[in-house]
Motif scaffolding. Structure first.
Motif, PDB file in Angstrom:
ATOM      1  N   SER A   1       5.082   9.584   7.886  1.00  0.00           N
ATOM      2  CA  SER A   1       4.318   8.449   7.370  1.00  0.00           C
ATOM      3  C   SER A   1       4.931   7.129   7.822  1.00  0.00           C
ATOM      4  O   SER A   1       4.217   6.203   8.232  1.00  0.00           O
ATOM      5  N   GLU A   2       6.248   7.037   7.748  1.00  0.00           N
ATOM      6  CA  GLU A   2       6.918   5.803   8.173  1.00  0.00           C
ATOM      7  C   GLU A   2       6.689   5.523   9.653  1.00  0.00           C
ATOM      8  O   GLU A   2       6.488   4.377  10.060  1.00  0.00           O
ATOM      9  N   LYS A   3       6.701   6.586  10.437  1.00  0.00           N
ATOM     10  CA  LYS A   3       6.497   6.413  11.878  1.00  0.00           C
ATOM     11  C   LYS A   3       5.083   5.938  12.178  1.00  0.00           C
ATOM     12  O   LYS A   3       4.866   5.087  13.055  1.00  0.00           O
ATOM     13  N   LEU A   4       4.108   6.485  11.437  1.00  0.00           N
ATOM     14  CA  LEU A   4       2.712   6.140  11.687  1.00  0.00           C
ATOM     15  C   LEU A   4       2.339   4.759  11.164  1.00  0.00           C
ATOM     16  O   LEU A   4       1.380   4.139  11.651  1.00  0.00           O
ATOM     17  N   THR A   5       3.072   4.278  10.166  1.00  0.00           N
ATOM     18  CA  THR A   5       2.697   3.005   9.528  1.00  0.00           C
ATOM     19  C   THR A   5       3.702   1.884   9.782  1.00  0.00           C
ATOM     20  O   THR A   5       3.613   0.825   9.161  1.00  0.00           O
ATOM     21  N   LYS A   6       4.635   2.099  10.693  1.00  0.00           N
ATOM     22  CA  LYS A   6       5.711   1.120  10.879  1.00  0.00           C
ATOM     23  C   LYS A   6       5.210  -0.234  11.379  1.00  0.00           C
ATOM     24  O   LYS A   6       5.855  -1.267  11.156  1.00  0.00           O
TER      25      LYS A   6
ATOM     26  N   PHE B   1       1.202   0.194   2.548  1.00  0.00           N
ATOM     27  CA  PHE B   1       1.394   0.901   1.282  1.00  0.00           C
ATOM     28  C   PHE B   1       0.237   1.860   1.008  1.00  0.00           C
ATOM     29  O   PHE B   1       0.442   3.024   0.646  1.00  0.00           O
ATOM     30  N   LEU B   2      -0.979   1.383   1.214  1.00  0.00           N
ATOM     31  CA  LEU B   2      -2.163   2.194   0.943  1.00  0.00           C
ATOM     32  C   LEU B   2      -2.252   3.385   1.886  1.00  0.00           C
ATOM     33  O   LEU B   2      -2.475   4.523   1.457  1.00  0.00           O
ATOM     34  N   ILE B   3      -2.057   3.144   3.174  1.00  0.00           N
ATOM     35  CA  ILE B   3      -2.177   4.225   4.156  1.00  0.00           C
ATOM     36  C   ILE B   3      -1.042   5.231   3.997  1.00  0.00           C
ATOM     37  O   ILE B   3      -1.252   6.447   4.101  1.00  0.00           O
ATOM     38  N   ALA B   4       0.153   4.742   3.713  1.00  0.00           N
ATOM     39  CA  ALA B   4       1.287   5.652   3.499  1.00  0.00           C
ATOM     40  C   ALA B   4       1.037   6.538   2.278  1.00  0.00           C
ATOM     41  O   ALA B   4       1.333   7.738   2.289  1.00  0.00           O
ATOM     42  N   GLY B   5       0.477   5.945   1.229  1.00  0.00           N
ATOM     43  CA  GLY B   5       0.148   6.733   0.040  1.00  0.00           C
ATOM     44  C   GLY B   5      -0.877   7.804   0.351  1.00  0.00           C
ATOM     45  O   GLY B   5      -0.773   8.942  -0.121  1.00  0.00           O
ATOM     46  N   PHE B   6      -1.859   7.438   1.167  1.00  0.00           N
ATOM     47  CA  PHE B   6      -2.880   8.416   1.565  1.00  0.00           C
ATOM     48  C   PHE B   6      -2.248   9.568   2.342  1.00  0.00           C
ATOM     49  O   PHE B   6      -2.575  10.740   2.112  1.00  0.00           O
ATOM     50  N   ILE B   7      -1.354   9.264   3.268  1.00  0.00           N
ATOM     51  CA  ILE B   7      -0.716  10.311   4.081  1.00  0.00           C
ATOM     52  C   ILE B   7       0.058  11.282   3.194  1.00  0.00           C
ATOM     53  O   ILE B   7      -0.039  12.505   3.351  1.00  0.00           O
TER      54      ILE B   7
END
Length: 287
Positions: free
Chosen positions: A66-71, A78-84
């Motif tokens: 998640s961190e890699k995809l949303t960095k 925050f929203l996209i990381a929560g979804f992942i």
């Protein structure tokens, strides 16, 4: 050891502890009614261990992904990381089915704990959390709804379609794993089981497992079917006899309702004598 990895191990521990505290809080009504049971307390220990191991060996890799995809994101990170996190928790339902609902919950707790630890280090701000909070709440509701529906869809259900001689009242016995049984027939998704005049049936099917979703019909000599109300059916028992499994249930035409469903006592004057499993095996030459 990598500091980020250490922080995620902490998040896994904290989220597992919070998860167990939630489980225990749900047990409070039981404690109030029946008192605190050490057996109940001990039961949560393996749940905690499973939650912790799941967070460590599944949650942490997902979090790193998640961190890699949303960095490179900021306002929506925050929203996209929560979804992942919740999406990967949701995927576990395909493997562990009903227990996957716990995985969805622990994935959300893991994510929130991880974000809280980051907040303390100034990586994110309260403003970003507030801005994305409503979106995350919507995701929680959506994924929770989809999870419950997927679990229901994946449940293994017993779908048998019983054809019973018209007017039969009494015990019905079904023997499973009988190779010489009549050829299997189906009506849509239901497997047809024809009960004879003596109140038993043979089938090559294996004994059903899971949630019961059967249909019961009386059939007259012309083949006309009349559905039997579930309140007139009592599931008695199941068992095994060497290579043959069996189930028994009772049908009544008098006194249908919750009482009959529970105790199975037939008060109808039309009750017929039924054979025992041993008598059926002997009659069919299956001993």
């Amino acid at each position: 050891m990598n500091k980020n990895f250490t922080d995620k191990c902490e998040a896994a521990l904290y989220s597992s502890i919070i998860f167990i505290l939630i489980i225990i809080s749900l047990m409070i009504p039981e404690f109030m009614n029946y008192g605190i049971s050490w057996a109940s307390i001990i039961e949560v220990i393996p749940i905690f261990i499973i939650a912790l191991l799941g967070s460590l060996f599944y949650g942490i890799p997902v979090s790193l992904l998640s961190e890699k995809l949303t960095k490179n994101l900021y306002n929506t990170r925050f929203l996209i990381a929560g979804f992942i996190h919740m999406f990967f928790g949701f995927l576990t339902i395909l493997v562990i089915k009903g227990f996957g609902l716990f995985a969805v919950g622990t994935s959300l707790l893991f994510f929130l704990c991880d974000e809280w630890l980051k907040r303390e280090k100034g990586v994110i701000t309260k403003k970003i959390i507030v801005q994305n909070g409503s979106g995350l709440l919507a995701l929680v509701v959506l994924i929770g709804y989809l999870s419950c529906n997927l679990v229901e869809y994946l449940k293994f259900k017993s779908r048998e379609y019983y054809l019973i001689p018209e007017g039969y009242v009494g015990k019905v016995t079904v023997l499973y794993n009988v190779e010489k049984a009549p050829e299997l027939q189906k009506i849509k998704d239901y497997k047809v089981i024809k009960v004879n005049d003596e109140g038993y049936a043979l089938t090559s099917l294996s004994e059903p497992r899971g949630e019961i979703d059967n249909k019961y019909y009386y059939v007259d000599k012309k083949g006309k079917r009349t559905e039997i109300d579930y309140s007139c059916i009592h599931d008695s028992r199941s068992g095994g006899h060497d290579v043959y499994d069996f189930i028994e249930f009772k049908i009544t035409d008098f006194g249908c309702g919750e009482t009959f469903i529970v105790n199975g006592k037939i008060k109808s004057p039309n009750i017929k004598h039924s054979l025992s499993v041993e008598e059926i095996l002997q009659r069919e030459g299956l001993e």
